[in-house]
Design a protein around this motif. Structure first.
Motif, PDB file in Angstrom:
ATOM      1  N   ALA A 203      11.408  -8.109   4.582  1.00 33.86           N
ATOM      2  CA  ALA A 203      10.421  -7.541   3.673  1.00 33.86           C
ATOM      3  C   ALA A 203      11.034  -6.512   2.730  1.00 33.86           C
ATOM      4  CB  ALA A 203       9.293  -6.900   4.481  1.00 33.86           C
ATOM      5  N   LEU A 204      11.926  -5.671   3.256  1.00 33.54           N
ATOM      6  CA  LEU A 204      12.474  -4.563   2.478  1.00 33.54           C
ATOM      7  C   LEU A 204      13.641  -4.952   1.582  1.00 33.54           C
ATOM      8  CD1 LEU A 204      12.444  -1.617   5.049  1.00 33.54           C
ATOM      9  CD2 LEU A 204      11.321  -1.607   2.816  1.00 33.54           C
ATOM     10  N   ALA A 205      14.519  -5.824   2.096  1.00 26.26           N
ATOM     11  CA  ALA A 205      15.741  -6.138   1.343  1.00 26.26           C
ATOM     12  C   ALA A 205      16.123  -7.601   1.534  1.00 26.26           C
ATOM     13  CB  ALA A 205      16.879  -5.220   1.789  1.00 26.26           C
ATOM     14  N   PRO A 206      15.355  -8.536   0.971  1.00 23.66           N
ATOM     15  CA  PRO A 206      15.678  -9.966   1.125  1.00 23.66           C
ATOM     16  C   PRO A 206      17.040 -10.337   0.556  1.00 23.66           C
ATOM     17  CG  PRO A 206      13.954  -9.623  -0.534  1.00 23.66           C
ATOM     18  CD  PRO A 206      14.140  -8.318   0.173  1.00 23.66           C
ATOM     19  N   SER A 207      17.580  -9.498  -0.321  1.00 27.86           N
ATOM     20  CA  SER A 207      18.886  -9.779  -0.920  1.00 27.86           C
ATOM     21  C   SER A 207      19.999  -9.841   0.120  1.00 27.86           C
ATOM     22  CB  SER A 207      19.229  -8.711  -1.965  1.00 27.86           C
ATOM     23  OG  SER A 207      19.274  -7.417  -1.371  1.00 27.86           O
ATOM     24  N   ILE A 208      19.807  -9.171   1.266  1.00 21.24           N
ATOM     25  CA  ILE A 208      20.857  -9.160   2.292  1.00 21.24           C
ATOM     26  C   ILE A 208      20.987 -10.541   2.936  1.00 21.24           C
ATOM     27  CG2 ILE A 208      21.573  -8.156   4.500  1.00 21.24           C
ATOM     28  CD1 ILE A 208      20.178  -5.548   3.599  1.00 21.24           C
ATOM     29  N   ASN A 209      19.859 -11.122   3.309  1.00 23.19           N
ATOM     30  CA  ASN A 209      19.909 -12.482   3.864  1.00 23.19           C
ATOM     31  C   ASN A 209      20.396 -13.485   2.829  1.00 23.19           C
ATOM     32  OD1 ASN A 209      19.069 -11.703   6.399  1.00 23.19           O
ATOM     33  ND2 ASN A 209      16.949 -12.332   6.125  1.00 23.19           N
ATOM     34  N   ASP A 210      19.953 -13.309   1.593  1.00 16.93           N
ATOM     35  CA  ASP A 210      20.392 -14.210   0.522  1.00 16.93           C
ATOM     36  C   ASP A 210      21.908 -14.192   0.382  1.00 16.93           C
ATOM     37  OD1 ASP A 210      17.715 -14.605   0.102  1.00 16.93           O
ATOM     38  OD2 ASP A 210      17.656 -13.768  -1.916  1.00 16.93           O
ATOM     39  N   ALA A 211      22.476 -12.980   0.361  1.00  9.46           N
ATOM     40  CA  ALA A 211      23.926 -12.837   0.209  1.00  9.46           C
ATOM     41  C   ALA A 211      24.661 -13.445   1.400  1.00  9.46           C
ATOM     42  CB  ALA A 211      24.294 -11.360   0.055  1.00  9.46           C
ATOM     43  N   THR A 212      24.092 -13.270   2.590  1.00  8.28           N
ATOM     44  CA  THR A 212      24.706 -13.829   3.796  1.00  8.28           C
ATOM     45  C   THR A 212      24.751 -15.351   3.730  1.00  8.28           C
ATOM     46  OG1 THR A 212      23.890 -11.947   5.089  1.00  8.28           O
ATOM     47  CG2 THR A 212      24.583 -13.899   6.314  1.00  8.28           C
ATOM     48  N   ILE A 213      23.647 -15.955   3.330  1.00 10.54           N
ATOM     49  CA  ILE A 213      23.582 -17.422   3.243  1.00 10.54           C
ATOM     50  C   ILE A 213      24.559 -17.933   2.186  1.00 10.54           C
ATOM     51  CG2 ILE A 213      22.105 -19.358   2.561  1.00 10.54           C
ATOM     52  CD1 ILE A 213      19.753 -17.757   3.842  1.00 10.54           C
TER      53      ILE A 213
ATOM     54  N   SER B 252       7.540   8.344   2.072  1.00 11.94           N
ATOM     55  CA  SER B 252       8.759   8.651   1.313  1.00 11.94           C
ATOM     56  C   SER B 252       9.818   7.571   1.487  1.00 11.94           C
ATOM     57  CB  SER B 252       9.327  10.003   1.760  1.00 11.94           C
ATOM     58  OG  SER B 252       8.413  11.041   1.486  1.00 11.94           O
ATOM     59  N   LEU B 253       9.798   6.885   2.616  1.00 10.96           N
ATOM     60  CA  LEU B 253      10.783   5.832   2.871  1.00 10.96           C
ATOM     61  C   LEU B 253      10.397   4.500   2.231  1.00 10.96           C
ATOM     62  CD1 LEU B 253      11.528   6.611   6.618  1.00 10.96           C
ATOM     63  CD2 LEU B 253      13.187   6.737   4.747  1.00 10.96           C
ATOM     64  N   ALA B 254       9.153   4.392   1.772  1.00  6.70           N
ATOM     65  CA  ALA B 254       8.719   3.149   1.121  1.00  6.70           C
ATOM     66  C   ALA B 254       9.508   2.934  -0.169  1.00  6.70           C
ATOM     67  CB  ALA B 254       7.228   3.218   0.809  1.00  6.70           C
ATOM     68  N   PRO B 255       9.815   1.699  -0.516  1.00  6.06           N
ATOM     69  CA  PRO B 255      10.593   1.433  -1.734  1.00  6.06           C
ATOM     70  C   PRO B 255       9.834   1.824  -2.995  1.00  6.06           C
ATOM     71  CG  PRO B 255       9.747  -0.608  -0.806  1.00  6.06           C
ATOM     72  CD  PRO B 255       9.443   0.460   0.194  1.00  6.06           C
TER      73      PRO B 255
ATOM     74  N   GLY C  80       0.811  -1.210   0.000  1.00 11.11           N
ATOM     75  CA  GLY C  80       0.000   0.000   0.000  1.00 11.11           C
ATOM     76  C   GLY C  80       0.841   1.254   0.000  1.00 11.11           C
ATOM     77  N   ALA C  81       1.933   1.252   0.788  1.00 11.29           N
ATOM     78  CA  ALA C  81       2.795   2.433   0.866  1.00 11.29           C
ATOM     79  C   ALA C  81       3.495   2.711  -0.460  1.00 11.29           C
ATOM     80  CB  ALA C  81       3.823   2.243   1.975  1.00 11.29           C
ATOM     81  N   SER C  82       3.889   1.644  -1.156  1.00 11.00           N
ATOM     82  CA  SER C  82       4.556   1.824  -2.458  1.00 11.00           C
ATOM     83  C   SER C  82       3.617   2.476  -3.475  1.00 11.00           C
ATOM     84  CB  SER C  82       5.053   0.476  -2.983  1.00 11.00           C
ATOM     85  OG  SER C  82       6.024  -0.082  -2.132  1.00 11.00           O
ATOM     86  N   MET C  83       2.357   2.098  -3.427  1.00  8.47           N
ATOM     87  CA  MET C  83       1.385   2.695  -4.352  1.00  8.47           C
ATOM     88  C   MET C  83       1.082   4.147  -3.980  1.00  8.47           C
ATOM     89  SD  MET C  83      -1.283  -0.413  -5.205  1.00  8.47           S
ATOM     90  CE  MET C  83      -1.678  -0.807  -3.495  1.00  8.47           C
ATOM     91  N   ALA C  84       1.116   4.446  -2.667  1.00  7.04           N
ATOM     92  CA  ALA C  84       0.804   5.807  -2.213  1.00  7.04           C
ATOM     93  C   ALA C  84       2.018   6.728  -2.226  1.00  7.04           C
ATOM     94  CB  ALA C  84       0.223   5.754  -0.797  1.00  7.04           C
ATOM     95  N   ARG C  85       3.204   6.163  -2.418  1.00  4.81           N
ATOM     96  CA  ARG C  85       4.444   6.937  -2.332  1.00  4.81           C
ATOM     97  C   ARG C  85       4.456   8.182  -3.214  1.00  4.81           C
ATOM     98  NH1 ARG C  85       9.776   7.501  -4.021  1.00  4.81           N
ATOM     99  NH2 ARG C  85      11.324   7.301  -2.362  1.00  4.81           N
TER     100      ARG C  85
END
Length: 435
Positions: A198-208, A160-163, A136-141
């Protein structure tokens, strides 16, 4: 500092701890020079020393929190720069946490303020709820500006902080065991976290990917979740301690399994500061005190673990100019000051530190949503200092900082572990695709 607590007051473990902290303060004022809010506002009550006086008066006299105390404690970022500066070892972190819990218990905030804080506590620690809110926040951004100064600019700040693009859920974002490549050197639990998932799943992916590539088995237990920091820093102790106990139970269960548990690895420095403090937070809990202390001793930031295991030298970075932003929770909370930079240099990057690097970027958990004006001033100051280093990319070890700084610059910013993963055989971070 002289105190005058009664014996009855000192029977309360929280008051007793705060009294011992207060007695260490010698009024020197060194903390004022490195406090972000004092640097911006120049008000003694918006410095650690000033807040200490307010908290002492409130606790010593058994007063409910008043408007003045709440205003100045709310403005504190809990960046802990004052603790790095303090020559007397004043544990301001534990003192201000006690003050926030006292505020939550004794002060009635305006209705809209209460509602907003309750909403953040309901959404942020729960990835599925937060993903729904982000949609919802991304659509309202695009319409954030229409809200102007409504609710102190908080609605505008949150939108404003929503991706700009809704993050795609990672196939790795689920509980399970990720086997080590080759012979297993270690077995660790990874804190998957909450907002970061939720915001940056790439961080956990890179860690694993990075840890398993280095021979480390990574386990993400189903019953572990938010570390509790977000609610703890809003004074919501019951919720925060429930999160801590759930994590401790999940990780203690792994300890008892075949293979044991060598470490709890954390890739968000704000979470790391809190997990490393579990032993203190649950010190009075007869059921959890020993387990909490044991788990806290096993907590490691991912850069600590990588330094211990050893990262192979590589030239993938090819001298790319990386400016490393050290999150407050990293440098002041966990006292990790040089390991991330050393790892990046070993991976072939040319690394610069940020001028005025001890000052907060203004993220501080929910601070940039609850105190948006001050947070924006701190962000702009941080971005201006980063620009002086002329980076090609910015690296940081905390998602909150990444989100905050990204909102004020066009320079790509990624997690340190994403660069290290790329340098050792992983994919190039999406943020660098245009480079």
């Amino acid at each position: 500092m002289q105190t005058n607590f009664t014996l009855a007051q000192l029977a309360d473990p929280a008051v007793r701890e705060s009294e011992s902290i207060l007695r260490k303060c010698v009024h020197c004022g060194f903390c004022t020079a490195t406090c972000p809010t004092f640097v911006l506002l120049g008000d003694e009550l918006d410095s650690p020393r000033g807040r200490i006086y307010l908290i002492k008066d409130m606790l010593e006299n058994g007063k409910p929190a008043n408007d003045e105390v709440v205003r100045h404690v709310d403005r504190c970022l809990s960046c802990l720069s004052c603790m790095t500066t303090c020559p007397s070892g004043v544990n301001y972190m534990h003192l201000v946490d006690h003050a926030r819990a006292h505020i939550e218990e004794t002060y009635s905030r305006p209705l809209l303020d209460r509602a907003l804080r309750a909403l953040l506590a309901f959404l942020l620690p729960y990835p599925n709820r937060f993903r729904f809110a982000l949609l919802g926040a991304s659509m309202a951004r695009p319409f954030a500006g229409l809200f102007g100064d409504a609710l102190g600019g908080r609605i505008k700040a949150m939108l404003s902080l929503a991706p700009k693009r809704f993050p795609v859920r990672s196939p790795l974002d689920k509980p399970g065991t990720h086997a080590a490549a080759g012979a297993r050197k270690m077995r660790v639990a990874m804190l998957a976290g909450c907002a970061q998932r939720a915001l940056a799943p790439s961080i956990n992916d890179a860690t694993i990917r990075l840890l398993t590539r280095l021979g480390i088995e990574v386990v993400v237990p189903k019953s572990a979740g938010c570390c509790g920091a977000l609610t703890h820093h809003m004074g919501k102790e019951e919720s925060a301690m429930a999160s801590a106990r759930a994590n401790i139970d999940a990780w203690a269960e792994l300890e008892a399994e075949e293979g044991g548990l060598d470490a709890v690895v954390i890739n968000a420095s704000g979470c790391g500061t809190t997990v490393k403090d579990y032993g203190f937070l649950l010190r009075e809990d007869k059921v959890y005190a020993e387990k909490a202390a044991r788990i806290a001793a096993k907590a490691k930031d991912v850069t600590e673990l990588l330094t211990e295991v050893g990262l192979p030298e590589t030239a993938v970075g090819e001298g790319m100019r990386v400016t490393y932003h050290s999150a407050c929770s990293m440098q002041h909370g966990q006292k990790i000051k040089s390991l991330p930079q050393a790892l990046l240099r070993k991976a072939g990057f040319t690394v610069s530190d940020v001028p005025e690097g001890h000052l907060c970027c203004g993220s501080a958990g929910t601070y940039n949503m609850l105190q948006p004006q001050l947070a924006t001033r701190l962000r702009d100051r941080k971005v201006a200092n980063i620009a002086k280093t002329r980076p090609e990319v910015i690296a940081a070890g905390n998602l909150g900082c990444i989100t905050q700084i990204a909102s004020g610059t066009e320079v790509p910013i990624v997690h340190t572990v994403e660069l290290l993963d790329w340098a050792t055989g992983g994919p190039k971070p999406d943020a660098l695709d245009h480079m």
